[in-house]
Enzyme design. Structure first.
Site, PDB file in Angstrom:
ATOM      1  N   ARG A 115      71.982 -69.233  23.904  1.00 48.51           N
ATOM      2  CA  ARG A 115      71.681 -68.285  22.829  1.00 48.51           C
ATOM      3  C   ARG A 115      72.484 -68.520  21.551  1.00 48.51           C
ATOM      4  NH1 ARG A 115      72.846 -63.216  26.542  1.00 48.51           N
ATOM      5  NH2 ARG A 115      74.274 -64.809  27.365  1.00 48.51           N
ATOM      6  N   ASP A 143      69.776 -63.214  28.619  1.00 46.29           N
ATOM      7  CA  ASP A 143      70.253 -64.555  28.960  1.00 46.29           C
ATOM      8  C   ASP A 143      69.083 -65.360  29.535  1.00 46.29           C
ATOM      9  OD1 ASP A 143      71.458 -66.789  29.922  1.00 46.29           O
ATOM     10  OD2 ASP A 143      73.112 -65.737  30.896  1.00 46.29           O
ATOM     11  N   CYS A 152      78.005 -66.074  22.805  1.00 47.62           N
ATOM     12  CA  CYS A 152      77.327 -65.679  24.044  1.00 47.62           C
ATOM     13  C   CYS A 152      78.236 -66.056  25.207  1.00 47.62           C
ATOM     14  CB  CYS A 152      75.934 -66.304  24.150  1.00 47.62           C
ATOM     15  SG  CYS A 152      75.910 -68.105  24.223  1.00 47.62           S
TER      16      CYS A 152
HETATM   17  P1  4NP Z   1      74.206 -68.570  27.179  1.00 45.32           P
HETATM   18  O1  4NP Z   1      73.524 -68.829  28.616  1.00 45.32           O
HETATM   19  O2  4NP Z   1      75.289 -67.556  27.418  1.00 45.32           O
HETATM   20  O3  4NP Z   1      73.092 -68.051  26.346  1.00 45.32           O
HETATM   21  O4  4NP Z   1      74.730 -69.918  26.732  1.00 45.32           O
HETATM   22  C1  4NP Z   1      74.242 -69.217  29.736  1.00 45.32           C
HETATM   23  C2  4NP Z   1      74.507 -70.541  29.943  1.00 45.32           C
HETATM   24  C3  4NP Z   1      75.200 -70.937  31.088  1.00 45.32           C
HETATM   25  C4  4NP Z   1      75.607 -69.998  31.993  1.00 45.32           C
HETATM   26  C5  4NP Z   1      75.352 -68.654  31.776  1.00 45.32           C
HETATM   27  C6  4NP Z   1      74.673 -68.264  30.630  1.00 45.32           C
HETATM   28  N1  4NP Z   1      76.292 -70.396  33.171  1.00 45.32           N
HETATM   29  O5  4NP Z   1      76.586 -69.524  33.998  1.00 45.32           O
HETATM   30  O6  4NP Z   1      76.578 -71.571  33.334  1.00 45.32           O
END
Ligand code: 4NP
Length: 160
Positions: A15, A122, A9
């Site tokens: 995720r 997300d 991800c």
């Molecule tokens: P992930 O969610 O891609 O599902 O781990 C996110 C976690 C952090 C961030 C963006 C998406 N961020 O911008 O820090």
């Protein structure tokens, strides 16, 4: 023959850690190696988001020992199947590929099931409900991935 699967991800804290934990809970670790990574380097070395840890815990899956790492080009050689959570992750991964063989390893996780959406949303900026929703989607998809791998491994038996 061991099948190596990478869940990817953006942050590798919400995720893909759930996808790693869920798929690990459904396969024999001798037969299937599962890891996860992120396309963005914001949280390298960190534990999963507490909301992912909580929803996993509620379902008897412990993801607390996972640590965030960045997806790298070397992952194309190390993994057989690379699952992206959304289209943006997919494009970021594919942009690092050298050839068609590497591109063919990459899929959207939700393409394994038919639930009317191809992307795991997300949940980072939302609340706990978002994490529950994402957990359920990933759970169903990982069930399908586990079955696919089992079929692949049985098909390859005796021919390697
Ligand atoms: P992930 O969610 O891609 O599902 O781990 C996110 C976690 C952090 C961030 C963006 C998406 N961020 O911008 O820090």
């Amino acid at each position: 023959m061991q099948t190596r699967v990478l869940m990817v991800c953006l942050g590798n804290i919400c995720r893909s850690p759930l996808a790693e934990g869920l798929l690990k809970s459904k396969v024999d670790p001798e037969l299937v190696l599962v890891d996860s990574a992120g396309t963005g380097g914001y949280h390298i070395g960190n534990s999963p988001d507490p909301r992912s840890i909580a929803v996993a815990m509620k379902n008897n899956i412990d993801i607390t020992s996972q640590r965030c790492r960045l997806f790298s080009k070397s992952d194309f050689a190390r993994f057989d199947l690379i699952y992206a959570m959304d289209q943006s992750n997919y494009s970021d991964i594919v942009s690092l590929a050298d050839d068609i063989q590497q591109i063919q390893k990459v899929r959207l996780l939700l393409e394994e099931i038919d639930i009317g959406t191809r992307e795991v949303p997300d949940p980072y900026y939302g609340g706990a409900r978002g994490f529950e929703n994402v957990f359920d989607m990933i759970e169903e998809a990982c069930e399908a991935v586990a079955k696919r791998i089992s079929v692949l491994q049985n098909t390859n038996d005796g021919t390697d």
